[in-house]
Design an enzyme around this catalytic site. Sequence first.
Site, PDB file in Angstrom:
ATOM      1  N   GLY A 170       9.460  26.036  44.877  1.00 37.79           N
ATOM      2  CA  GLY A 170       9.251  25.042  43.819  1.00 37.79           C
ATOM      3  C   GLY A 170       7.817  25.027  43.332  1.00 37.79           C
ATOM      4  O   GLY A 170       7.264  26.044  42.919  1.00 37.79           O
ATOM      5  N   GLY A 171       7.208  23.841  43.374  1.00 39.85           N
ATOM      6  CA  GLY A 171       5.841  23.685  42.873  1.00 39.85           C
ATOM      7  C   GLY A 171       4.845  24.584  43.589  1.00 39.85           C
ATOM      8  O   GLY A 171       3.793  24.916  43.037  1.00 39.85           O
TER       9      GLY A 171
ATOM     10  N   GLY B   3      -1.717  54.912  18.959  1.00 41.50           N
ATOM     11  CA  GLY B   3      -2.104  53.541  19.318  1.00 41.50           C
ATOM     12  C   GLY B   3      -2.736  53.469  20.693  1.00 41.50           C
ATOM     13  O   GLY B   3      -3.610  52.640  20.950  1.00 41.50           O
ATOM     14  N   ALA B   4      -2.310  54.368  21.575  1.00 41.17           N
ATOM     15  CA  ALA B   4      -2.844  54.311  22.934  1.00 41.17           C
ATOM     16  C   ALA B   4      -4.312  54.745  22.960  1.00 41.17           C
ATOM     17  O   ALA B   4      -5.089  54.285  23.796  1.00 41.17           O
ATOM     18  CB  ALA B   4      -2.012  55.168  23.862  1.00 41.17           C
TER      19      ALA B   4
HETATM   20  C1  HXC Z   1      10.297  17.440  52.622  1.00 40.48           C
HETATM   21  C2  HXC Z   1      10.750  19.395  53.714  1.00 40.48           C
HETATM   22  C3  HXC Z   1      10.761  20.096  52.492  1.00 40.48           C
HETATM   23  C4  HXC Z   1      10.504  19.359  51.299  1.00 40.48           C
HETATM   24  C5  HXC Z   1      11.141  21.497  54.061  1.00 40.48           C
HETATM   25  N1  HXC Z   1      11.013  20.310  54.658  1.00 40.48           N
HETATM   26  N2  HXC Z   1      11.006  21.390  52.752  1.00 40.48           N
HETATM   27  N3  HXC Z   1      10.521  18.087  53.765  1.00 40.48           N
HETATM   28  N4  HXC Z   1      10.279  18.041  51.412  1.00 40.48           N
HETATM   29  N5  HXC Z   1      10.470  19.960  50.115  1.00 40.48           N
HETATM   30  C6  HXC Z   1      11.078  19.994  56.075  1.00 40.48           C
HETATM   31  C7  HXC Z   1      12.483  20.169  56.658  1.00 40.48           C
HETATM   32  O1  HXC Z   1      13.215  18.974  56.493  1.00 40.48           O
HETATM   33  C8  HXC Z   1      12.156  20.422  58.124  1.00 40.48           C
HETATM   34  O2  HXC Z   1      11.834  19.211  58.753  1.00 40.48           O
HETATM   35  C9  HXC Z   1      10.885  21.233  58.057  1.00 40.48           C
HETATM   36  O3  HXC Z   1      10.316  20.970  56.761  1.00 40.48           O
HETATM   37  C10 HXC Z   1      11.102  22.695  58.182  1.00 40.48           C
HETATM   38  O4  HXC Z   1      12.106  23.075  57.246  1.00 40.48           O
HETATM   39  P1  HXC Z   1      13.312  24.040  57.631  1.00 40.48           P
HETATM   40  O5  HXC Z   1      14.274  23.998  56.520  1.00 40.48           O
HETATM   41  O6  HXC Z   1      13.794  23.704  58.999  1.00 40.48           O
HETATM   42  O7  HXC Z   1      12.569  25.445  57.708  1.00 40.48           O
HETATM   43  P2  HXC Z   1      13.089  26.857  57.244  1.00 40.48           P
HETATM   44  O8  HXC Z   1      14.467  27.104  57.773  1.00 40.48           O
HETATM   45  O9  HXC Z   1      12.026  27.814  57.650  1.00 40.48           O
HETATM   46  O10 HXC Z   1      13.212  26.807  55.669  1.00 40.48           O
HETATM   47  C11 HXC Z   1      12.040  26.584  54.880  1.00 40.48           C
HETATM   48  C12 HXC Z   1      12.425  26.347  53.420  1.00 40.48           C
HETATM   49  C13 HXC Z   1      13.471  25.197  53.339  1.00 40.48           C
HETATM   50  C14 HXC Z   1      12.993  27.630  52.821  1.00 40.48           C
HETATM   51  C15 HXC Z   1      11.148  26.010  52.665  1.00 40.48           C
HETATM   52  O11 HXC Z   1      12.964  24.125  54.094  1.00 40.48           O
HETATM   53  C16 HXC Z   1      13.709  24.750  51.946  1.00 40.48           C
HETATM   54  O12 HXC Z   1      14.497  25.363  51.226  1.00 40.48           O
HETATM   55  N6  HXC Z   1      13.112  23.620  51.609  1.00 40.48           N
HETATM   56  C17 HXC Z   1      13.317  23.002  50.302  1.00 40.48           C
HETATM   57  C18 HXC Z   1      12.683  23.792  49.189  1.00 40.48           C
HETATM   58  C19 HXC Z   1      12.737  23.052  47.911  1.00 40.48           C
HETATM   59  O13 HXC Z   1      13.773  23.087  47.215  1.00 40.48           O
HETATM   60  N7  HXC Z   1      11.651  22.273  47.645  1.00 40.48           N
HETATM   61  C20 HXC Z   1      11.572  21.407  46.487  1.00 40.48           C
HETATM   62  C21 HXC Z   1      11.260  22.233  45.296  1.00 40.48           C
HETATM   63  S1  HXC Z   1      11.113  21.308  43.870  1.00 40.48           S
HETATM   64  P3  HXC Z   1      12.121  18.943  60.301  1.00 40.48           P
HETATM   65  O14 HXC Z   1      11.736  17.537  60.500  1.00 40.48           O
HETATM   66  O15 HXC Z   1      13.574  19.223  60.500  1.00 40.48           O
HETATM   67  O16 HXC Z   1      11.258  19.923  61.037  1.00 40.48           O
HETATM   68  C22 HXC Z   1       9.514  21.329  43.530  1.00 40.48           C
HETATM   69  C23 HXC Z   1       9.223  20.725  42.190  1.00 40.48           C
HETATM   70  C24 HXC Z   1       7.814  20.935  41.775  1.00 40.48           C
HETATM   71  O17 HXC Z   1       8.699  21.769  44.253  1.00 40.48           O
HETATM   72  C25 HXC Z   1       7.765  21.348  40.361  1.00 40.48           C
HETATM   73  C26 HXC Z   1       6.367  21.487  39.846  1.00 40.48           C
HETATM   74  C27 HXC Z   1       6.329  22.185  38.557  1.00 40.48           C
END
Ligand code: HXC
Length: 534
Positions: free
Chosen positions: A189-190, A424-425
């Site tokens: 994401g961000g 052109g190049a």
């Molecule tokens: C809060 C989060 C989080 C998030 C992960 N965690 N992403 N908490 N907000 N965005 C937490 C999980 O709950 C977990 O907590 C710990 O981090 C580790 O995550 P896991 O999933 O267990 O790890 P992993 O299997 O290695 O996977 C990592 C990951 C996955 C691929 C990053 O966590 C994931 O897909 N996260 C979400 C990604 C996402 O969609 N983010 C939002 C994007 S939108 P615990 O307590 O269990 O350890 C965005 C908008 C911005 O960013 C736009 C700006 C232009």
Amino acid sequence: MKQDNLAVMNLLAFPSLTCTAMHDEKIKTLNHIKELAESGGGKERIEAQHSKGKLTARERIDLLVDEGTFIEIDKYVTHRSEDTSTTKYYGDGLVTGFGTVNGRRVFIYVYDFTVLGGSLGEMAARKIVKIMDHAIRTGAPVIGILDSGGARIQEGVMSLDGYGEIFFRNTMASGVVPQITASMGPCAGGAVYSPAMTDFVIMVENIGQMFVTGPEVVKEVLSQEVSFEDLGGAKTHATKSGVAHFVAKNEYDCMDTIKRLLSYLPQNNSDESPVIEGTDAPNRIDANMVNLLPENPYQGYDMKEIIKSIVDNGQFLEVHELFAENIVVGFARMAGRSVGIIANQPMYLAGALDINSSDKAARFIRFCDAFNIPIVTFVDTPGYLPGRDQEHNGIIRHGSKLLFAYCEATVPKVTCIIGKAYGGAYIAMGSKNLRADVNYAWPTAEIAVLGPEAAITIIHRRDLKQSADAITTKKKLAKEYRDKFANPYIAAEKGGIDLVIDPLETRPMIISALEALASKKEGRPWKKHGNMNL
Ligand code: HXC
């Protein structure tokens, strides 16, 4: 128990102590909080981080900065989300501060995946913003290490605001201080847009992953199955999207790449890159140089061999090595001073310019120009790549960026035409018209409007149609054309080429030109900014 409650309880537990004992307790409390902050998300999550083959944020900083120089700031920041179910951690999932890398001041932010997956909330974003403001005000590079789940879901719009503030700082810092980011884990994401707005992105193989939306969302929305690596791994971004400028084998290699890269860059846009005197004599000639070029102009060769034989000690830090390989860009030194090299690569697509190579070179030129790094261009290209794919995908729009970037650049620009420079190049690759300062050509250069084959099919269409043996006639006419037009002397007579040089003296000739141009000052009409065809 929440981390912040722990610290307060320690303070309240000893109400009637003597002054010294009280001070001791305060120090104890500090040390306790410090320990908590330094333990990130705790032992289990650190072990999980290690088991994925990743280092922790603090271990990464130790690898990067000079020993004992890192000062952490905002170590005790915690989130202030209204969602009370979210654990508070000191540092809020980021380690930020300043230190030196090989003696150079840098500002650093490192995401801590062990804390809420390195997700970014309001306070974490503020920490990054503070670091970037320091970097901009003091004129020092900013380095970000990413390992993050993106916007912290629990903090909703506050997290999105945080990203917005970071993007604004990325833009303010752009062209003011070098910005380098490394992806050392998932960046979702961000967490991908900020790196994309920086100057250089390094991804660690099998560890760094960058995607706007992850595989689950892709499956949900598009019913497509795609792995993390395929979607956004280092290889994907280094070869296909061009997001990654460098691929590192592991985290150690990544830090070494950051250090090497920094060594070529100035601290900021009003500074010069460090001069590193080498052991390579500026007047060194290379008698074998011309032999690096095959006699047959249709045969490919490796332009990097030529670059390496010209620059100091053969050292060349290639940028975007695996992306748009038909053009080569990167940093080197000549007589100790940093230069940015741009060169066609006849080994790929015969060195033709296409969409990706135009984007790649244009961005690199703009970086060099922003940071006072002279540009040296080596030319051997048959022209812009023809075809439906290229036209439909916008070669006109992308190709024009290269023209724009060369025209806009006011740093010293030295061009050397080695082989083909058609149409052109010829103009696009640092020609005099685009305000290169010194233009050399080897006697092997072929400067013409079109390559021989293309030219004769147009100007001798009728002869070829009437000929009994079209192939032999075509060969004969092509030779005649090459002898007559495809050489550097017509351009040299008109002043488009300043001097035709013996290939063996290329290094001293370029160094002399760069020395002469070192004090160059060139203005441009006032404007808010140009409008490059993005
Ligand atoms: C809060 C989060 C989080 C998030 C992960 N965690 N992403 N908490 N907000 N965005 C937490 C999980 O709950 C977990 O907590 C710990 O981090 C580790 O995550 P896991 O999933 O267990 O790890 P992993 O299997 O290695 O996977 C990592 C990951 C996955 C691929 C990053 O966590 C994931 O897909 N996260 C979400 C990604 C996402 O969609 N983010 C939002 C994007 S939108 P615990 O307590 O269990 O350890 C965005 C908008 C911005 O960013 C736009 C700006 C232009």
